[in-house]
Motif scaffolding. Sequence first.
Motif, PDB file in Angstrom:
ATOM      1  N   GLU A   1      11.975 -10.633  -4.948  1.00 23.38           N
ATOM      2  CA  GLU A   1      12.991 -10.992  -4.223  1.00 23.38           C
ATOM      3  C   GLU A   1      13.777  -9.673  -4.071  1.00 23.38           C
ATOM      4  O   GLU A   1      14.624  -9.759  -2.894  1.00 23.38           O
ATOM      5  N   GLU A   2      13.584  -8.860  -4.737  1.00 22.43           N
ATOM      6  CA  GLU A   2      14.389  -7.467  -4.670  1.00 22.43           C
ATOM      7  C   GLU A   2      13.509  -6.160  -3.897  1.00 22.43           C
ATOM      8  O   GLU A   2      13.876  -5.202  -3.941  1.00 22.43           O
ATOM      9  N   LEU A   3      12.406  -6.963  -3.347  1.00 25.17           N
ATOM     10  CA  LEU A   3      11.402  -6.111  -2.622  1.00 25.17           C
ATOM     11  C   LEU A   3      12.202  -5.350  -1.416  1.00 25.17           C
ATOM     12  O   LEU A   3      12.706  -6.141  -0.730  1.00 25.17           O
ATOM     13  N   SER A   4      12.088  -4.132  -1.292  1.00 22.54           N
ATOM     14  CA  SER A   4      12.616  -3.477  -0.147  1.00 22.54           C
ATOM     15  C   SER A   4      11.627  -3.943   1.279  1.00 22.54           C
ATOM     16  O   SER A   4      10.370  -4.229   1.009  1.00 22.54           O
ATOM     17  N   LEU A   5      12.407  -3.871   2.415  1.00 23.14           N
ATOM     18  CA  LEU A   5      11.348  -3.973   3.617  1.00 23.14           C
ATOM     19  C   LEU A   5      10.319  -3.033   3.963  1.00 23.14           C
ATOM     20  O   LEU A   5       9.235  -3.505   4.250  1.00 23.14           O
ATOM     21  N   SER A   6      10.670  -1.763   3.416  1.00 26.87           N
ATOM     22  CA  SER A   6       9.537  -0.724   3.400  1.00 26.87           C
ATOM     23  C   SER A   6       8.423  -1.098   2.626  1.00 26.87           C
ATOM     24  O   SER A   6       7.113  -1.114   3.061  1.00 26.87           O
ATOM     25  N   GLU A   7       8.510  -1.589   1.350  1.00 29.41           N
ATOM     26  CA  GLU A   7       7.673  -2.122   0.485  1.00 29.41           C
ATOM     27  C   GLU A   7       6.798  -3.106   1.082  1.00 29.41           C
ATOM     28  O   GLU A   7       5.607  -3.160   1.213  1.00 29.41           O
ATOM     29  N   TYR A   8       7.627  -4.274   1.742  1.00 29.75           N
ATOM     30  CA  TYR A   8       6.987  -5.244   2.343  1.00 29.75           C
ATOM     31  C   TYR A   8       6.065  -4.822   3.366  1.00 29.75           C
ATOM     32  O   TYR A   8       4.995  -5.511   3.485  1.00 29.75           O
ATOM     33  N   LEU A   9       6.424  -4.214   4.302  1.00 28.83           N
ATOM     34  CA  LEU A   9       5.665  -3.744   5.518  1.00 28.83           C
ATOM     35  C   LEU A   9       4.504  -2.907   5.017  1.00 28.83           C
ATOM     36  O   LEU A   9       3.294  -3.106   5.622  1.00 28.83           O
ATOM     37  N   TYR A  10       4.610  -2.168   3.998  1.00 23.32           N
ATOM     38  CA  TYR A  10       3.350  -1.312   3.432  1.00 23.32           C
ATOM     39  C   TYR A  10       2.246  -2.255   2.996  1.00 23.32           C
ATOM     40  O   TYR A  10       1.100  -2.174   3.087  1.00 23.32           O
ATOM     41  N   ARG A  11       2.640  -3.515   2.261  1.00 25.91           N
ATOM     42  CA  ARG A  11       1.822  -4.616   1.979  1.00 25.91           C
ATOM     43  C   ARG A  11       1.369  -5.450   2.846  1.00 25.91           C
ATOM     44  O   ARG A  11       0.209  -6.256   2.765  1.00 25.91           O
ATOM     45  N   THR A  12       1.857  -5.510   4.025  1.00 30.05           N
ATOM     46  CA  THR A  12       1.562  -6.567   4.991  1.00 30.05           C
ATOM     47  C   THR A  12       1.140  -6.051   6.444  1.00 30.05           C
ATOM     48  O   THR A  12       0.378  -6.655   7.113  1.00 30.05           O
ATOM     49  N   ALA A  13       1.853  -5.030   6.939  1.00 28.03           N
ATOM     50  CA  ALA A  13       1.767  -4.320   8.105  1.00 28.03           C
ATOM     51  C   ALA A  13       0.569  -3.380   8.355  1.00 28.03           C
ATOM     52  O   ALA A  13       0.076  -3.249   9.305  1.00 28.03           O
ATOM     53  N   GLY A  14       0.356  -2.720   7.097  1.00 21.36           N
ATOM     54  CA  GLY A  14      -0.712  -1.428   7.329  1.00 21.36           C
ATOM     55  C   GLY A  14       0.175  -0.252   7.823  1.00 21.36           C
ATOM     56  O   GLY A  14       1.120  -0.280   8.163  1.00 21.36           O
ATOM     57  N   ASN A  15      -0.266   1.002   7.285  1.00 24.29           N
ATOM     58  CA  ASN A  15       0.349   2.225   7.481  1.00 24.29           C
ATOM     59  C   ASN A  15       0.696   2.396   8.810  1.00 24.29           C
ATOM     60  O   ASN A  15       1.987   3.089   9.284  1.00 24.29           O
ATOM     61  N   THR A  16      -0.237   2.318   9.800  1.00 26.10           N
ATOM     62  CA  THR A  16       0.048   2.476  11.381  1.00 26.10           C
ATOM     63  C   THR A  16       1.132   1.795  11.914  1.00 26.10           C
ATOM     64  O   THR A  16       2.085   2.491  12.584  1.00 26.10           O
ATOM     65  N   LEU A  17       1.124   0.486  11.602  1.00 29.24           N
ATOM     66  CA  LEU A  17       2.384  -0.123  12.372  1.00 29.24           C
ATOM     67  C   LEU A  17       3.633   0.014  11.707  1.00 29.24           C
ATOM     68  O   LEU A  17       4.693  -0.089  12.188  1.00 29.24           O
ATOM     69  N   LYS A  18       3.527   0.087  10.248  1.00 32.76           N
ATOM     70  CA  LYS A  18       4.709   0.346   9.453  1.00 32.76           C
ATOM     71  C   LYS A  18       5.413   1.532  10.035  1.00 32.76           C
ATOM     72  O   LYS A  18       6.637   1.476   9.967  1.00 32.76           O
TER      73      LYS A  18
END
Length: 451
Positions: free
Chosen positions: A136-153
């Motif tokens: 629950e303390e994951l940052s939005l940046s880390e979350y996007l890295y794990r779900t969105a992929g590098n290009t979209l992030k």
Amino acid sequence: MLYLKFMHVAVIGGDFRSCMIAKRLLNKGNNVYLFCADKSLGGFLKGVKAFDRNLDVGPQYLNNFTNADREFIESFGKGAELIDLTFNYSNFIGGKVSQENMALPNWQNFLNLETRLEILLERSILLLNNNEIFNEELSLSEYLYRTAGNTLKSYMDKICYKFYGITTSDINYKANEIIPFVSNRQALFEGKTSKELKKALNIFDDTLAAPRSDSENLVYNLYPKYGYSNMFETIESNLTKEGVKILKETIVKSIKNEANNYYYIESNQTSINDIPFDKIYLGLDERYAERILLGTNQLEKQTNYIPQHFIYMETNKGAIGNLNYIFDYDLNHITSRISDLNYSINNPMKTVLCSEVYAKNNNSLDKVINMCKDEISEISNQITNNSKHLDFYEVKSFTIPKCYRIPLKGYFKSLKVIKNNIKNKYGEKLVMFPFKFSRKEMLMSIDKELG
């Protein structure tokens, strides 16, 4: 869940949800007191005064409401009657207006097919390999890295800074519920193609967004037929007539729990400080609840408040076609969203566009207004094929210093501790509702607690 009849209950808050809580409790036969700090009910939905009329602060629809939701709101009386809006929206990115009815960024307008196919593959692999429950303390940046992929992030990071003036590394990942462009599903292809891919593989269904067809839409996007001002006047009249004691301009300072039997509310209205309550419901924001109940300010410190300019421009009707609003994700623009408030104006020739801009972009307000005019004209020319010359008749601007509330890293860890402390101090007879962004989520939270 069982309730005693004719209990003395207090609802603290004067916004939409607090009024709905009061109505539900009243319908269960309780003796209800509604504490409102303002001069009138409505909170954020009261809007602003401009061009001799009351205007919404951005688009304020009652979206995704069911027939049951509608019947409940309209039970307050004729002034709370709702109308169903034809709901159209779009997005602007890469210098182009999307042709599809979607609020998410249309990546077709910005990225070539080869890149989008690479993104689809990358995101699908991430989903297949990602079975963990996010801390629950994951940052939005880390979350996007794990779900969105590098290009979209990379691009989402930049949009986030444009909209809110804060980096994704500082934001708690659960803010994805209130940030419009970080959905797990993204618009990588034309709608028909996305729908076919979603049917072909479940993993594509989890990562691709596609416009809803009318047959898939079992909910409604509603708006008060006579405006929010009249709606809340009707709500107040109905609640008062049915016996709710509405205490306006009443500032709650603290709540005392007497031997876990009754609660006493200390406020600036000393005449009501000795009334014993069997149960208290807090419809207000959890940050205010912490201050009142515990005298601490931890959640406030872990919240980033976003200041926002709202630029209201009276212009030609049809300036953005039949769209209710359009999200502007283009990094060459300062505008984040343009809303057409025509639905609340009913003028055959003119409309009012509301342009939202992050308020700390180092530009003077006059420059911001001129830039908004240019950006609206650019978007309007595309939508109308240069067939409509825009006249800006009059402009009004309002700046709200604390418009949006973005939870920072550490917020939800603190929230868990604070909720436990409140429960230990006040017991089960004090109910604190969780913060919800949409009116539909607010109603759902009430139904979950009160049935």
